[in-house]
Design a protein around this motif. Structure first.
Motif, mmCIF file in Angstrom:
data_model
loop_
_atom_site.group_PDB
_atom_site.id
_atom_site.type_symbol
_atom_site.label_atom_id
_atom_site.label_comp_id
_atom_site.label_asym_id
_atom_site.label_seq_id
_atom_site.Cartn_x
_atom_site.Cartn_y
_atom_site.Cartn_z
ATOM 1 N N VAL A 88 -14.850 46.050 -19.028
ATOM 2 C CA VAL A 88 -13.848 45.586 -19.790
ATOM 3 C C VAL A 88 -14.165 45.263 -21.197
ATOM 4 O O VAL A 88 -15.318 44.805 -21.456
ATOM 5 N N ASP A 89 -13.721 45.929 -22.047
ATOM 6 C CA ASP A 89 -13.892 45.713 -23.667
ATOM 7 C C ASP A 89 -14.589 44.080 -24.086
ATOM 8 O O ASP A 89 -15.612 44.250 -24.534
ATOM 9 N N HIS A 90 -13.768 43.315 -23.673
ATOM 10 C CA HIS A 90 -14.368 41.922 -24.167
ATOM 11 C C HIS A 90 -15.842 41.477 -23.484
ATOM 12 O O HIS A 90 -16.434 40.696 -24.251
ATOM 13 N N MET A 91 -15.774 41.906 -22.372
ATOM 14 C CA MET A 91 -17.041 41.625 -21.555
ATOM 15 C C MET A 91 -18.182 42.434 -22.278
ATOM 16 O O MET A 91 -19.328 42.215 -22.025
ATOM 17 N N LYS A 92 -17.887 43.786 -22.816
ATOM 18 C CA LYS A 92 -18.741 44.635 -23.427
ATOM 19 C C LYS A 92 -19.492 43.631 -24.532
ATOM 20 O O LYS A 92 -20.750 43.888 -24.750
ATOM 21 N N HIS A 93 -18.349 43.026 -25.373
ATOM 22 C CA HIS A 93 -18.988 42.163 -26.603
ATOM 23 C C HIS A 93 -20.006 41.351 -25.989
ATOM 24 O O HIS A 93 -20.921 40.844 -26.661
ATOM 25 N N PHE A 94 -19.357 40.442 -24.795
ATOM 26 C CA PHE A 94 -20.087 39.393 -24.390
ATOM 27 C C PHE A 94 -21.439 39.921 -23.762
ATOM 28 O O PHE A 94 -22.546 39.242 -24.024
ATOM 29 N N GLU A 95 -21.487 40.928 -23.188
ATOM 30 C CA GLU A 95 -22.802 41.449 -22.516
ATOM 31 C C GLU A 95 -23.566 41.997 -23.810
ATOM 32 O O GLU A 95 -25.147 41.917 -23.614
ATOM 33 N N ALA A 96 -23.092 42.292 -24.951
ATOM 34 C CA ALA A 96 -23.954 42.771 -26.059
ATOM 35 C C ALA A 96 -24.803 41.346 -26.625
ATOM 36 O O ALA A 96 -25.629 41.669 -27.533
ATOM 37 N N GLY A 97 -24.257 40.245 -26.366
ATOM 38 C CA GLY A 97 -24.743 39.033 -26.974
ATOM 39 C C GLY A 97 -23.889 38.112 -27.553
ATOM 40 O O GLY A 97 -24.393 37.096 -28.097
ATOM 41 N N ALA A 98 -22.753 38.495 -27.574
ATOM 42 C CA ALA A 98 -21.773 37.496 -28.347
ATOM 43 C C ALA A 98 -21.643 35.978 -27.663
ATOM 44 O O ALA A 98 -21.922 35.937 -26.421
ATOM 45 N N ASP A 99 -21.551 35.073 -28.298
ATOM 46 C CA ASP A 99 -21.688 33.567 -27.918
ATOM 47 C C ASP A 99 -20.224 33.329 -27.151
ATOM 48 O O ASP A 99 -20.374 32.470 -26.288
ATOM 49 N N GLN A 100 -19.419 33.930 -27.641
ATOM 50 C CA GLN A 100 -18.193 33.614 -27.405
ATOM 51 C C GLN A 100 -17.274 35.041 -27.254
ATOM 52 O O GLN A 100 -17.298 35.676 -28.332
#
Length: 160
Positions: A51-63
């Motif tokens: 899922v796109d927002h989880m790709k962001h999170f898995e890439a290291g986003a803090d939120q």
């Protein structure tokens, strides 16, 4: 009003939470829930990384926050926090009732749910116990629901 539902693992807390939410929504209340994932060092399971927002999170986003038409989901990296801090920092909408599953040691009114006498004795030592519910799969909840409405009314009167 904040009300905790506490008990030991597999005692029926989540079932009681779901039934309580349904009941309160049917009465017209705005309800928020918080759950403590109290399974030792095991962390919560997040949505799939595809899922796109989880790709962001898995890439290291803090939120990571995703907004849909009628829903928003937020995933945040954080150390374990107190219930009070979570309420202050993470609850972002107005509510009539905030139901909490777990956080036994927190300092809010509690409903304890128990399977046997040993659990009843142990849980009765917690602070602010307001109601004790022996829970089985098909427990009749009419008495609990009647108590809950009376309790909410009393809390409203106390806050005036």
């Amino acid at each position: 009003m904040i009300l905790q539902i506490v008990g030991y693992k597999n005692s029926g807390k989540t079932t009681l939470m779901a039934e309580t939410v349904k009941f309160l929504k049917a009465q017209g209340y705005r309800v928020v829930t918080i759950k403590h994932h109290g399974h030792g060092s095991e962390d919560i399971t997040l949505q799939a990384a595809e899922v796109d927002h989880m790709k962001h999170f898995e890439a290291g986003a803090d939120q990571s926050i995703v907004q849909g038409h009628a829903l928003r989901e937020t995933v945040t990296r954080t150390t374990e926090q107190t219930l009070s801090h979570i309420i202050e920092s993470a609850v972002t909408i107005d509510y009539d009732v905030l139901l909490v599953e777990g956080f036994k040691q927190a300092d809010y009114d509690k409903v304890i749910i128990y399977r046997d006498e040993a659990e009843l004795v142990s849980l009765s030592e917690l602070s602010h116990v307001q109601y004790k519910l022996p829970f089985q799969k098909n427990t009749e909840l009419s008495h609990f629901k009647k108590w809950l409405l009376t309790f909410i009314d009393r809390k409203k009167d106390e806050s005036k």
